[in-house]
Scaffold this active site. Structure first.
Site, PDB file in Angstrom:
ATOM      1  N   ASN A  85       0.780  -1.151   0.161  1.00 55.33           N
ATOM      2  CA  ASN A  85      -0.159   0.140   0.246  1.00 55.33           C
ATOM      3  C   ASN A  85       0.877   1.590   0.210  1.00 55.33           C
ATOM      4  O   ASN A  85       0.904   2.357   1.107  1.00 55.33           O
ATOM      5  CB  ASN A  85      -1.289   0.172   1.173  1.00 55.33           C
ATOM      6  CG  ASN A  85      -1.567   1.429   1.488  1.00 55.33           C
ATOM      7  OD1 ASN A  85      -2.483   1.440   0.115  1.00 55.33           O
ATOM      8  ND2 ASN A  85      -1.877   1.339   2.410  1.00 55.33           N
ATOM      9  N   GLY A  86       1.990   1.482  -0.489  1.00 56.48           N
ATOM     10  CA  GLY A  86       3.254   2.508  -0.683  1.00 56.48           C
ATOM     11  C   GLY A  86       2.666   3.416  -2.050  1.00 56.48           C
ATOM     12  O   GLY A  86       2.936   4.335  -1.752  1.00 56.48           O
ATOM     13  N   GLY A  87       1.901   2.954  -2.725  1.00 54.49           N
ATOM     14  CA  GLY A  87       1.959   4.100  -4.043  1.00 54.49           C
ATOM     15  C   GLY A  87       0.815   4.779  -3.614  1.00 54.49           C
ATOM     16  O   GLY A  87      -0.511   4.666  -3.415  1.00 54.49           O
ATOM     17  N   LYS A 147      -3.509   4.907  -3.237  1.00 57.34           N
ATOM     18  CA  LYS A 147      -4.096   4.931  -4.557  1.00 57.34           C
ATOM     19  C   LYS A 147      -4.930   3.612  -4.052  1.00 57.34           C
ATOM     20  O   LYS A 147      -5.992   3.800  -4.944  1.00 57.34           O
ATOM     21  CB  LYS A 147      -3.189   3.742  -5.558  1.00 57.34           C
ATOM     22  CG  LYS A 147      -3.874   3.590  -6.656  1.00 57.34           C
ATOM     23  CD  LYS A 147      -3.128   2.769  -7.995  1.00 57.34           C
ATOM     24  CE  LYS A 147      -3.377   2.400  -9.096  1.00 57.34           C
ATOM     25  NZ  LYS A 147      -2.569   1.188 -10.040  1.00 57.34           N
ATOM     26  N   GLN A 169       7.363   0.823   4.821  1.00 58.93           N
ATOM     27  CA  GLN A 169       8.642   0.540   4.923  1.00 58.93           C
ATOM     28  C   GLN A 169       9.162   1.960   4.273  1.00 58.93           C
ATOM     29  O   GLN A 169       9.060   2.639   5.253  1.00 58.93           O
ATOM     30  CB  GLN A 169       8.785   0.000   2.918  1.00 58.93           C
ATOM     31  CG  GLN A 169       7.708   1.516   1.867  1.00 58.93           C
ATOM     32  CD  GLN A 169       7.995   0.592   0.457  1.00 58.93           C
ATOM     33  OE1 GLN A 169       5.948   1.146   0.208  1.00 58.93           O
ATOM     34  NE2 GLN A 169       8.543   0.797  -0.010  1.00 58.93           N
ATOM     35  N   GLY A 226      10.936   0.158  -3.572  1.00 58.57           N
ATOM     36  CA  GLY A 226      10.224  -0.869  -3.999  1.00 58.57           C
ATOM     37  C   GLY A 226       9.938  -1.622  -2.825  1.00 58.57           C
ATOM     38  O   GLY A 226      10.228  -1.688  -1.994  1.00 58.57           O
ATOM     39  N   HIS A 227       8.552  -2.470  -3.285  1.00 61.93           N
ATOM     40  CA  HIS A 227       8.233  -3.956  -2.283  1.00 61.93           C
ATOM     41  C   HIS A 227       8.793  -4.547  -2.403  1.00 61.93           C
ATOM     42  O   HIS A 227       9.026  -5.614  -0.885  1.00 61.93           O
ATOM     43  CB  HIS A 227       6.805  -4.611  -2.699  1.00 61.93           C
ATOM     44  CG  HIS A 227       7.342  -4.510  -4.407  1.00 61.93           C
ATOM     45  ND1 HIS A 227       7.781  -5.241  -4.925  1.00 61.93           N
ATOM     46  CD2 HIS A 227       6.294  -4.233  -5.492  1.00 61.93           C
ATOM     47  CE1 HIS A 227       7.668  -5.572  -6.604  1.00 61.93           C
ATOM     48  NE2 HIS A 227       6.826  -4.554  -6.444  1.00 61.93           N
ATOM     49  N   ASN A 241      -0.539  -7.448  -3.943  1.00 61.44           N
ATOM     50  CA  ASN A 241      -0.614  -5.250  -4.818  1.00 61.44           C
ATOM     51  C   ASN A 241      -1.742  -5.357  -3.986  1.00 61.44           C
ATOM     52  O   ASN A 241      -2.992  -6.033  -4.280  1.00 61.44           O
ATOM     53  CB  ASN A 241      -0.345  -4.919  -5.962  1.00 61.44           C
ATOM     54  CG  ASN A 241       1.197  -5.206  -6.309  1.00 61.44           C
ATOM     55  OD1 ASN A 241       1.665  -5.433  -5.946  1.00 61.44           O
ATOM     56  ND2 ASN A 241       1.067  -5.197  -8.106  1.00 61.44           N
ATOM     57  N   LYS A 246      -4.617  -0.532 -13.470  1.00 61.45           N
ATOM     58  CA  LYS A 246      -3.321   0.907 -13.098  1.00 61.45           C
ATOM     59  C   LYS A 246      -3.696   1.632 -14.013  1.00 61.45           C
ATOM     60  O   LYS A 246      -2.861   2.938 -13.655  1.00 61.45           O
ATOM     61  CB  LYS A 246      -2.089   0.046 -14.090  1.00 61.45           C
ATOM     62  CG  LYS A 246      -1.905  -1.255 -13.282  1.00 61.45           C
ATOM     63  CD  LYS A 246      -0.298  -0.808 -12.134  1.00 61.45           C
ATOM     64  CE  LYS A 246      -0.430  -2.331 -11.658  1.00 61.45           C
ATOM     65  NZ  LYS A 246       0.176  -2.292  -9.798  1.00 61.45           N
TER      66      LYS A 246
END
Length: 566
Positions: A172-174, A185, A248, A280-281, A309, A454
């Site tokens: 859930n970092g985006g 997002k 993260q 990045g993940h 994701n 996306k």
């Protein structure tokens, strides 16, 4: 051996004998002055040292016509001095950044900085390509199993006992910036006003209620999404899902020219807003361990995490895969399962599983030599790709973290900031660690388990009558004759979610659609039906309004079509 003078084109000093080839000029970041290096035959003075982060070679220039170097100097110099000054300079800069930390920030930032330094060190030690194409082998048949075979085993009567061993982790970092949205997002509405996060909570709540289980949800946030996500979590306080979060790491972006951090302090606002990034993940292993959640779940006797994701609406908990992991038919415990699915023309760039040095390994297109890119994209040779739905053993993560044995390829991600500054981000991908785990396995799952959103083109699919929504999960309509997903390409006028919604009075009926391309200034009225292949192109200065109730089947629409109120 004589090193000739090149005007802005240097020589890579490497173990390769081909020292007469000018180094690519695009690889030039000027680094520092190198004074005199002692060698077996005396001091040799160089005026400049250049470090190349792309091929990890150290390059030397002279300000005159060149210098004489003993033949053995290259190997001995490389062993003693390669990247040493780079790491020293970077270490000094990072220490200065850490000195600006508040007391509350100190411990976490120290861990982040240590993680970044480890990645930076690995980059500088990199020698040549991460894979040799000739050594790549097709993954053995028993290393990629059919989902149907796993499903055929059936489920035990006590499904709750399976679920008691599981933790669901969503990446859930985006941010939603690529779709024109602010904030995380995961907070974008995708179906019936439900957001990605809403649907995730609904799915797990349904599992817990149906099987009287207690599967927790863990969100791996970034510093970009953490605050907004935590605010919204209050709405789920009465749901039957325990929700945990962890962040993260936060790494400094590197100036492409100096190879030093852009950041002046630890703040991520104001002038420093673009100086930091989530790496990045692949960072999940270290961050999950450092958060303390790994230890907590092990104490609760959890055994696996299911990682995916948050924007992949097909990534729901699959009981058949979980049963296979917890009760392996051959008695060998599998530490890592990667869900893969068959490639289509739309997936040719997706990473695939190969056999390399006796281990199952993820091969990404960035690792492929240019001469073999077309071969990599072939759906006949590499038939499957990684969905990034992963099942990973918690005890294995703990063991590998303690051994410092999780090794992932480094992704160099170049960016240009708003002020024009060119920077580099060092990133890793979670699936790349598959080679570090024992008895890793690929499972070839149905395409329905890969439903990422996306773009607004993807959004049209999941908002349409092609899918029905039940307990947070999307399933393809039984009225769809072919189980394939239509190919939808919406033009730049639809890129932002707000523009997309404005141009659609309602989502078209696409049950019988194969292919849709829309370009230019186009709008859709209510109750439009699209079938077969439909191409709608409004040239510059033209506008096309598809009228309400229109049925387009195997049509090309172009020119100018206006519908005006009167």
């Amino acid at each position: 051996m004589k090193l000739p003078l090149y005007s802005r084109a240097g020589l890579c000093v490497s173990s390769s004998p081909a020292l007469s080839t000018p180094h690519p000029s695009a690889h030039w970041p000027l680094l520092s002055t190198l004074r005199a290096l002692p060698t077996a035959t005396g001091n040799i003075a160089f005026s400049e040292r250049i470090a190349c982060p792309w091929c990890c070679h150290i390059i030397f220039l002279t300000m005159s016509g060149g210098v004489s170097v003993p033949p053995h100097f290259t190997a001995s110099m490389r062993a003693q001095f390669e990247c040493q000054e780079l790491e020293t300079s970077m270490g000094d800069e990072l220490a200065q950044l850490l000195a600006t930390a508040t007391h509350s920030e100190q411990e976490q930032m120290k861990k982040d900085i240590e993680g970044f330094q480890k990645l930076f060190h690995s980059l500088l030690q990199r020698k040549g390509p991460s894979v040799e194409w000739e050594k790549i082998q097709k993954a053995p048949e028993d290393s990629i199993q059919s989902y149907d075979k796993i499903k055929a085993r059936g489920l035990p009567d006590d499904v709750a006992s399976l679920l008691s061993k599981l933790v669901v982790v969503k990446l859930n970092g985006g941010l939603g910036t690529s779709m024109g949205c602010k904030g995380p997002k995961s907070l974008i509405s995708v179906r019936n006003e439900y957001t990605f996060l809403d649907l995730t909570v609904l799915q797990i709540e349904h599992l817990n209620k149906t099987y009287h289980a207690d599967v927790p949800l863990v969100l791996m946030n970034s510093f970009n999404t953490d605050e907004d996500t935590k605010k919204i979590l209050q709405k789920y306080s009465h749901s039957r899902v325990r929700i945990h979060t962890f962040n993260q790491s936060r790494y400094p972006r590197i100036n492409k020219e100096s190879l030093l951090p852009v950041a002046k302090d630890l703040s991520s606002s104001g002038d420093n807003a673009d100086a930091w990034y989530p790496p990045g993940h692949g960072d999940i292993y270290a961050s999950f361990h450092n958060s303390g959640l790994l230890e907590i779940f092990l104490q609760q006797r959890k055994e696996y995490i299911f990682v995916s994701n948050i924007d992949n609406l097909g990534a729901t908990v699959d009981l058949n895969i979980l049963h296979h992991l917890l009760n392996p038919p051959n008695g060998r415990q599998c530490e890592f399962v990667m869900e893969v699915t068959d490639k289509t023309r739309a997936d040719v760039k997706g990473g695939t599983l190969i056999q390399y040095d006796g281990k199952l390994r993820l091969l990404e297109i960035a690792q492929v030599p240019k001469a073999h890119v077309d071969e990599f994209k072939s759906v006949t040779k590499f038939k499957i790709f990684n969905t990034n739905n992963l099942w990973i053993s918690l005890t294995a993560i703990e063991r590998l973290q303690k051994q410092n044995a999780i090794d992932m390829e480094i992704i160099l991600n170049p960016k240009t900031l708003d002020d024009g500054l060119n920077v580099i981000q060092l990133e890793t991908a979670v699936g790349a660690a598959i080679k570090c785990f024992e008895n890793a396995l690929g499972v070839n799952v149905p395409r329905s388990r890969f439903l990422p959103v996306k773009t607004t083109s993807d959004l049209m699919l999941v908002m349409s009558n092609l899918y029905s929504l039940n307990a947070g999960s999307l399933t393809m309509s039984d009225k769809r004759e072919f189980r394939t997903v239509p190919l939808v390409k919406l033009g730049s006028s639809f890129t932002k979610v707000q523009d997309y919604l404005t141009r659609l009075d309602s989502i078209p009926d696409i049950l019988e659609l194969d292919h849709l391309t829309v370009s230019g200034d186009v709008t859709f009225g209510k109750n439009v039906v699209l079938k077969g292949t439909v191409i709608i192109i409004a040239n510059h200065g033209d506008r096309i309004d598809i009228p309400p109730g229109a049925i387009l089947e195997n049509k090309i629409v172009s020119g100018n079509l206006r519908i005006l109120d009167h």
